[in-house]
Design a protein around this motif. Structure first.
Motif, short mmCIF file in Angstrom:
data_model
loop_
_atom_site.label_atom_id
_atom_site.label_comp_id
_atom_site.label_asym_id
_atom_site.label_seq_id
_atom_site.Cartn_x
_atom_site.Cartn_y
_atom_site.Cartn_z
N ILE A 148 4.32 9.79 -71.47
CA ILE A 148 3.88 10.88 -72.34
C ILE A 148 2.41 11.14 -72.05
CG2 ILE A 148 3.54 11.58 -74.75
CD1 ILE A 148 5.90 9.73 -75.46
N ALA A 149 2.07 12.41 -71.86
CA ALA A 149 0.69 12.75 -71.50
C ALA A 149 0.15 13.86 -72.40
CB ALA A 149 0.62 13.19 -70.04
N TRP A 150 -1.15 13.82 -72.63
CA TRP A 150 -1.82 14.84 -73.45
C TRP A 150 -3.24 15.04 -72.91
CZ3 TRP A 150 -0.69 9.86 -74.75
CH2 TRP A 150 -1.78 9.01 -75.01
N SER A 151 -3.82 16.17 -73.29
CA SER A 151 -5.19 16.45 -72.86
C SER A 151 -5.83 17.42 -73.85
CB SER A 151 -5.19 17.05 -71.44
OG SER A 151 -4.50 18.29 -71.44
N PRO A 152 -7.19 17.41 -73.93
CA PRO A 152 -8.06 16.41 -73.29
C PRO A 152 -7.94 15.04 -73.96
CG PRO A 152 -9.34 17.81 -74.75
CD PRO A 152 -7.96 18.39 -74.73
N SER A 153 -8.46 14.04 -73.29
CA SER A 153 -8.39 12.67 -73.79
C SER A 153 -9.80 12.11 -73.95
CB SER A 153 -7.56 11.81 -72.85
OG SER A 153 -8.12 11.82 -71.55
N ALA A 154 -9.87 10.78 -74.07
CA ALA A 154 -11.16 10.08 -74.21
C ALA A 154 -11.97 10.58 -75.40
CB ALA A 154 -11.97 10.21 -72.92
N SER A 155 -11.27 10.84 -76.50
CA SER A 155 -11.95 11.36 -77.69
C SER A 155 -12.70 10.29 -78.47
CB SER A 155 -10.92 12.00 -78.63
OG SER A 155 -10.03 11.01 -79.13
N GLY A 156 -12.32 9.03 -78.25
CA GLY A 156 -12.90 7.96 -79.05
C GLY A 156 -12.12 7.65 -80.30
N ASP A 157 -11.07 8.47 -80.59
CA ASP A 157 -10.21 8.23 -81.75
C ASP A 157 -8.93 7.54 -81.30
OD1 ASP A 157 -11.82 9.59 -83.83
OD2 ASP A 157 -11.43 11.37 -82.63
N VAL A 175 -1.11 3.33 -79.27
CA VAL A 175 -1.56 3.53 -77.90
C VAL A 175 -2.75 2.63 -77.57
CG1 VAL A 175 -2.53 5.21 -76.29
CG2 VAL A 175 -0.66 5.86 -77.84
N GLY A 176 -3.68 2.54 -78.51
CA GLY A 176 -4.91 1.79 -78.26
C GLY A 176 -5.91 2.68 -77.54
N GLY A 177 -6.80 3.30 -78.32
CA GLY A 177 -7.74 4.24 -77.73
C GLY A 177 -7.09 5.58 -77.45
N ASP A 178 -7.64 6.29 -76.47
CA ASP A 178 -7.18 7.65 -76.15
C ASP A 178 -7.22 7.85 -74.64
OD1 ASP A 178 -6.56 10.32 -76.10
OD2 ASP A 178 -8.35 11.00 -77.16
N PRO A 179 -6.28 7.19 -73.91
CA PRO A 179 -6.32 7.23 -72.44
C PRO A 179 -5.76 8.49 -71.81
CG PRO A 179 -4.49 5.89 -73.17
CD PRO A 179 -5.24 6.29 -74.41
N GLY A 180 -5.04 9.32 -72.58
CA GLY A 180 -4.47 10.54 -72.03
C GLY A 180 -3.02 10.41 -71.60
N THR A 181 -2.55 9.19 -71.39
CA THR A 181 -1.14 8.95 -71.08
C THR A 181 -0.69 7.66 -71.74
OG1 THR A 181 -1.55 7.67 -69.05
CG2 THR A 181 -1.33 10.07 -68.82
N TYR A 182 0.62 7.59 -71.99
CA TYR A 182 1.21 6.35 -72.49
C TYR A 182 2.63 6.27 -71.96
CZ TYR A 182 2.74 2.58 -75.54
OH TYR A 182 3.23 1.39 -76.01
N THR A 183 2.99 5.12 -71.43
CA THR A 183 4.32 4.94 -70.87
C THR A 183 5.17 4.07 -71.80
OG1 THR A 183 3.54 5.17 -68.59
CG2 THR A 183 5.67 4.08 -68.92
N ILE A 184 6.26 4.65 -72.27
CA ILE A 184 7.26 3.88 -73.01
C ILE A 184 8.13 3.20 -71.98
CG2 ILE A 184 9.19 4.01 -74.62
CD1 ILE A 184 7.92 6.47 -75.85
N GLY A 185 8.06 1.89 -71.94
CA GLY A 185 8.72 1.13 -70.89
C GLY A 185 10.23 1.18 -70.96
#
Length: 238
Positions: A148-157, A175-185
């Protein structure tokens, strides 16, 4: 696109879903310090926000909802503009505004008619908005990864992802932070039935959240969360 129906599925919009045995209490029967206020500002887009206040007596886990009466009232100030909040159900008050920009200051004000203390120092700012990238159109086997991906990222929230569908067990992923992507394994989404695995539509709701502050005159269990919320859907397959 996220809808209020989807939000309600994840408890994001719970005004009509007061579960269990509930009671109500007239606000004239309780001091401000006994009112636990769960405050939320939920931006469904960059130009739409719902401000919600759930008022309870006896703490956040209580099933006793406080109904404002007489001259007691609750309102919001969004980006400096006052907005009345109306009752959506017993003890739940809402207002909708055409604002959702990041950094928008939102205040919630509880004004008491009698000599008891007001609680007008509930304040926070909205996180920055974001866009959820399109989810796969083809069914995704539960034995495969889903990114799952979103943008923009790195918001600090902080980002949180909720998933729910009829054929899988609902799950929440921090997710832990705001990396812009998260992979559901692979295998992380579990089928509700092992005998007859099914395919179904799965709703995805992703939240970017931060905490505001609540007035010291309220119950210490009071909270204020401000979020940008987006949603999408994909098909989960065996």
């Amino acid at each position: 696109m996220i809808t209020k129906t989807t939000m309600a599925m994840f408890g994001i919009a719970a005004s009509g879903l007061l579960a269990g045995c509930t009671e109500t209490l007239d606000s004239q029967q309780i001091k401000t310090g006994g009112i636990s206020a769960t405050l939320e500002a939920i931006a469904e887009s960059a130009s739409s926000t719902t401000v919600r206040a759930t008022l309870k007596a006896g703490g956040d886990e209580s099933n006793t909802y406080v109904i404002l009466s007489a001259g007691d009232r609750i309102s919001a100030t969004v980006d400096g503009e006052a907005v009345a909040m109306s009752a959506e159900s017993s003890g739940v008050y809402e207002a909708s505004v055409d604002v959702g920009a990041g950094g928008t200051e939102i205040k919630v004000l509880l004004d008491r008619d009698d000599e008891d203390d007001d609680a007008t120092n509930n304040v926070g700012t909205l996180p920055d908005p974001f866009d959820l990238e399109a989810l796969p159109r083809e069914p995704v086997p539960r034995g495969e990864d889903l990114t799952i991906a979103w943008s923009p990222s790195a918001s600090g929230d902080d980002m949180v992802i909720d998933v729910k569908g009829d054929c899988i067990f609902s799950k929440t992923f921090d997710v832990g932070g705001d990396p812009g992507t998260y992979t559901i394994g692979a295998g992380a989404l579990e089928a509700t039935s092992s005998r007859e695995p099914e395919s179904c539509d799965v709703d995805v709701v992703i939240r970017r959240s931060r905490n505001g502050t609540t007035d010291n005159n309220l119950d210490p269990e009071s909270s204020f969360e401000l979020s940008q919320v987006r949603g999408g859907r994909f098909t989960s397959a065996p």
